[in-house]
Design a protein around this motif. Structure first.
Motif, PDB file in Angstrom:
ATOM      1  N   SER A 398       0.811  -1.202   0.000  1.00 20.37           N
ATOM      2  CA  SER A 398       0.000   0.000   0.000  1.00 20.37           C
ATOM      3  C   SER A 398       0.853   1.264   0.000  1.00 20.37           C
ATOM      4  N   PHE A 399       1.880   1.314   0.825  1.00 19.53           N
ATOM      5  CA  PHE A 399       2.735   2.496   0.835  1.00 19.53           C
ATOM      6  C   PHE A 399       3.365   2.716  -0.540  1.00 19.53           C
ATOM      7  N   SER A 400       3.697   1.627  -1.239  1.00 23.51           N
ATOM      8  CA  SER A 400       4.230   1.779  -2.586  1.00 23.51           C
ATOM      9  C   SER A 400       3.185   2.334  -3.540  1.00 23.51           C
ATOM     10  N   ASP A 401       1.959   1.856  -3.446  1.00 25.04           N
ATOM     11  CA  ASP A 401       0.891   2.400  -4.289  1.00 25.04           C
ATOM     12  C   ASP A 401       0.612   3.866  -3.966  1.00 25.04           C
ATOM     13  N   ASP A 426     -10.691  -4.013 -23.185  1.00 23.63           N
ATOM     14  CA  ASP A 426     -11.421  -4.976 -22.351  1.00 23.63           C
ATOM     15  C   ASP A 426     -11.849  -4.360 -21.023  1.00 23.63           C
ATOM     16  N   GLY A 427     -11.603  -3.066 -20.826  1.00 23.69           N
ATOM     17  CA  GLY A 427     -12.052  -2.374 -19.620  1.00 23.69           C
ATOM     18  C   GLY A 427     -11.003  -2.240 -18.548  1.00 23.69           C
ATOM     19  N   ARG A 428      -9.775  -2.761 -18.774  1.00 21.18           N
ATOM     20  CA  ARG A 428      -8.724  -2.660 -17.764  1.00 21.18           C
ATOM     21  C   ARG A 428      -7.846  -1.456 -18.108  1.00 21.18           C
ATOM     22  N   THR A 429      -8.208  -0.305 -17.581  1.00 14.72           N
ATOM     23  CA  THR A 429      -7.512   0.938 -17.923  1.00 14.72           C
ATOM     24  C   THR A 429      -6.364   1.270 -16.971  1.00 14.72           C
ATOM     25  N   SER A 430      -6.228   0.513 -15.908  1.00 17.54           N
ATOM     26  CA  SER A 430      -5.104   0.662 -14.980  1.00 17.54           C
ATOM     27  C   SER A 430      -4.938  -0.646 -14.238  1.00 17.54           C
ATOM     28  N   LEU A 431      -3.918  -0.708 -13.413  1.00 15.23           N
ATOM     29  CA  LEU A 431      -3.689  -1.929 -12.649  1.00 15.23           C
ATOM     30  C   LEU A 431      -4.514  -1.945 -11.368  1.00 15.23           C
ATOM     31  N   ARG A 432      -4.478  -0.835 -10.640  1.00 13.60           N
ATOM     32  CA  ARG A 432      -5.257  -0.689  -9.413  1.00 13.60           C
ATOM     33  C   ARG A 432      -5.751   0.740  -9.308  1.00 13.60           C
ATOM     34  N   SER A 433      -6.804   0.944  -8.537  1.00 13.57           N
ATOM     35  CA  SER A 433      -7.363   2.278  -8.331  1.00 13.57           C
ATOM     36  C   SER A 433      -7.460   2.555  -6.844  1.00 13.57           C
ATOM     37  N   LEU A 434      -6.897   3.688  -6.413  1.00 15.56           N
ATOM     38  CA  LEU A 434      -7.020   4.081  -5.015  1.00 15.56           C
ATOM     39  C   LEU A 434      -8.366   4.735  -4.743  1.00 15.56           C
ATOM     40  N   SER A 435      -8.902   5.407  -5.725  1.00 20.02           N
ATOM     41  CA  SER A 435     -10.181   6.099  -5.539  1.00 20.02           C
ATOM     42  C   SER A 435     -11.360   5.149  -5.578  1.00 20.02           C
ATOM     43  N   ASN A 436     -11.253   4.105  -6.372  1.00 20.85           N
ATOM     44  CA  ASN A 436     -12.354   3.147  -6.516  1.00 20.85           C
ATOM     45  C   ASN A 436     -11.792   1.748  -6.694  1.00 20.85           C
ATOM     46  N   PRO A 437     -11.263   1.131  -5.623  1.00 16.09           N
ATOM     47  CA  PRO A 437     -10.621  -0.184  -5.751  1.00 16.09           C
ATOM     48  C   PRO A 437     -11.516  -1.247  -6.369  1.00 16.09           C
ATOM     49  N   SER A 438     -12.793  -1.209  -6.060  1.00 21.48           N
ATOM     50  CA  SER A 438     -13.692  -2.283  -6.486  1.00 21.48           C
ATOM     51  C   SER A 438     -14.085  -2.202  -7.952  1.00 21.48           C
ATOM     52  N   LYS A 439     -13.467  -1.329  -8.723  1.00 24.33           N
ATOM     53  CA  LYS A 439     -13.741  -1.291 -10.158  1.00 24.33           C
ATOM     54  C   LYS A 439     -13.127  -2.488 -10.869  1.00 24.33           C
ATOM     55  N   TYR A 440     -12.197  -3.207 -10.185  1.00 29.77           N
ATOM     56  CA  TYR A 440     -11.517  -4.334 -10.808  1.00 29.77           C
ATOM     57  C   TYR A 440     -11.723  -5.623 -10.002  1.00 29.77           C
ATOM     58  N   PRO A 441     -11.822  -6.769 -10.688  1.00 22.35           N
ATOM     59  CA  PRO A 441     -11.962  -8.056  -9.992  1.00 22.35           C
ATOM     60  C   PRO A 441     -10.614  -8.626  -9.575  1.00 22.35           C
ATOM     61  N   VAL A 442     -10.628  -9.447  -8.535  1.00 21.01           N
ATOM     62  CA  VAL A 442      -9.449 -10.226  -8.160  1.00 21.01           C
ATOM     63  C   VAL A 442      -9.474 -11.525  -8.954  1.00 21.01           C
ATOM     64  N   GLY A 443      -8.390 -12.295  -8.887  1.00 17.95           N
ATOM     65  CA  GLY A 443      -8.356 -13.575  -9.572  1.00 17.95           C
ATOM     66  C   GLY A 443      -9.337 -14.567  -8.964  1.00 17.95           C
ATOM     67  N   ALA A 444      -9.728 -15.538  -9.768  1.00 14.05           N
ATOM     68  CA  ALA A 444     -10.738 -16.507  -9.338  1.00 14.05           C
ATOM     69  C   ALA A 444     -10.314 -17.274  -8.091  1.00 14.05           C
TER      70      ALA A 444
END
Length: 552
Positions: A398-401, A426-444
């Protein structure tokens, strides 16, 4: 004048097959299930959190380690340590820019350090002890553990090299230290061995070898995924077409004639900013026939070299920090690593960048926030040294992000500049989002350990209770909770003050085993130190944690 650091031009490497999952800072999480999951055993007496705040501090005669030990001995019931003078050993002492002094101690057993157990005594500018924090292992204090090894450190090193399938030639000199290691409900006398190497499966392994039986108690890969020399000005073109002004070194070889190398020795007190090529599966200084690095092959090296200087300048100008270790250590980057390699990582010495596969990532060196992320791992390794597992590992990530988003301040996303066109489509415009983390899924493989929604968490209600052999216990996933707390705080006080508060917490209060609750206390206390009790900054720091469910 500091001695210039010249790294080896050639490093022997070999194909590596790791025995534990290789952990990446910026990798997409795997979609496969992992068998033989490690079961954590809770021991409530191990690493007991400590945070004592003096409401009526008494002026001390000095801020020495002896005085701090005397205070702890006099207040042993308050801090819940039976015999501080016998059990604590000074680690270091430092005065910060506010005039506060911070004295760090390691817990020991019969003189042997206890892994992850650290106490910090904090003095204010008036020589008053205001806060004591850290973690202490009461179970080890009361135990009758035999601390005399029968195994030698050389034998332990051979066990560690065999366990990690390390090559015969290592990139860094291995280290070995006798420590007491609390693991899986038991206390072990071990050698903590660190072996570091590059190759197809790079490793920065910490292996804990039982000092009596020679068996491996635990191991994990702490890869944290991202003459006279005269420096002159050069130019280059980055991956995204940006024109870069660079500091380069002109050199004359016996065979190749005059060449220009991505080696910057222009910063006083810094041992250099150096960029290497790994396209031939060994390290060599990135070189060019002219001072204009304009080829497509040079683009990732241009970005890595330029971005390293930007991150160095941020830490120096904003926090007075001279390089990753605050002592001028060389800042080294490696580009063209692997074949279509979709990752970047910090291996304890270098920032290493893959070129991407063109489908999910373009060359990862293109991104300033990726460089800042990887270099901040180096800052963390040289300050709080947060253990790369479970909540402490999530704090490390987190500190790195957070500092990645502070240094590349155009948005609150990580990796938005390195996503390949197919990923964006495909909708993946970044790796992670601090403002809206839940915009991306985790691995299955991770979904079953969360709340069932399968998205990156923004709140403790969505925390993923992962085992150690899945993402090192969730270091890349649960980090998004702290990321979001920082983002919310910044909405109230701005990026600059957020950076001041979080940097202070990382370098002055957090310890190796700190968890999310410890982080809240450290960050709120840092805001108090900087801006005063009851200030808007303290309210905002606490409010960010309140909003993600990390309470007092």
């Amino acid at each position: 004048m500091r001695k210039k650091f010249i790294a080896p031009l050639v490093v022997t490497t070999a194909l590596i097959t790791a025995s534990l999952p290789y952990n990446n800072v910026l990798a997409v999480q795997p979609d496969h299930q992992v068998e033989n999951q490690m079961v954590k055993q809770w021991n409530e007496k191990a690493n007991v959190p400590l945070f004592v705040k003096e409401k009526q501090a008494v002026k001390r005669s000095s801020t020495s380690a002896d005085d701090a030990l005397n205070y702890l001995q006099q207040n042993k019931e308050k801090v819940n340590i039976k015999n501080p003078k016998a059990d604590l050993k000074k680690n270091n002492s430092a005065k910060d820019e506010l005039g506060m002094t911070h004295v760090r101690f390691n817990q020991t057993k019969n003189g042997v350090p206890v892994e992850g157990a650290e106490i910090i005594v904090h003095y204010n500018v008036d020589n008053e002890i205001t806060v004591v924090n850290g973690a202490y292992n009461e179970d080890i204090e009361a135990s009758k553990l035999d601390t005399k090894p029968t195994l030698s450190s050389e034998e332990a090193l051979q066990v560690a090299k065999s366990s990690t399938h390390a090559p015969s030639t290592l990139d860094q000199v291995p280290t070995s230290e006798l420590v007491v290691y609390p693991f899986e409900g038991k206390n072990h006398l071990t050698y903590k061995v660190n072996v570091n190497f590059l190759g197809d499966e790079p490793g920065n392994w910490y292996v804990f070898v039982d000092a009596t039986s020679g068996k491996v108690v635990d191991q994990y890969n702490a890869i944290m995924d991202a003459g006279h020399f005269k420096t002159q000005t050069g130019t280059g073109t980055g991956v995204l077409g940006d024109h870069r002004l660079l500091h380069v070194t002109k050199s004359k070889g016996e065979k190749e004639g005059t060449v220009f190398q991505l080696a910057d020795y222009s910063h006083e007190g810094l041992d250099g900013i150096i960029t290497y090529d790994y396209s031939k599966n060994y390290l060599e200084l990135f070189s060019n026939k002219s001072a204009a690095f304009k080829s497509e092959f040079a683009e990732p090296a241009v970005d890595a070299h330029y971005n390293s200087e930007q991150v160095y300048d941020y830490y120096l100008s904003e926090h007075g920090r001279n390089s990753l270790d605050d002592n001028g250590m060389p800042i080294q980057s490696v580009v063209h690593y692997g074949d279509n390699y979709n990752n970047a990582f910090w291996n304890g010495t270098y920032m290493v960048y893959g070129d991407g596969d063109g489908e999910f990532f373009i060359p990862l060196a293109a991104s300033l926030d990726v460089a800042a992320h990887e270099m901040t791992h180096g800052v963390t390794s040289n300050s709080a040294n947060l253990i790369y597992r479970f909540q402490s590992g999530a704090l490390n990530e987190s500190f790195s992000d957070i500092f990645g988003a502070l240094i590349d301040d155009s948005d609150w996303e990580i990796g938005e500049d390195i996503m390949a066109p197919a990923a964006v489509a495909d909708g993946r415009t970044s790796l992670r989002s601090l403002s809206n983390p839940s915009k991306y899924p985790v691995g299955a493989a991770y979904v079953a350990y969360g709340n069932g929604e399968g998205m990156y968490p923004s709140h403790m209600d969505e925390f993923y209770d992962l085992p150690a052999n899945l993402d090192n216990g969730g270091v890349h996933i649960n980090s998004s909770i702290i990321n979001h707390a920082a983002y919310l705080t910044a909405q109230d006080i701005g990026r600059e003050k957020l950076g001041q508060i979080y940097y202070r917490a990382l370098t002055q209060y957090l310890t190796a085993n700190s968890d999310f609750s410890d982080a809240r206390q450290a960050i709120v206390q840092s805001a108090i130190d900087l801006y005063g009790e009851g200030s808007a900054e303290v309210t905002a720091a606490a409010g960010g944690f309140d909003s993600v469910g990390i309470m007092e």
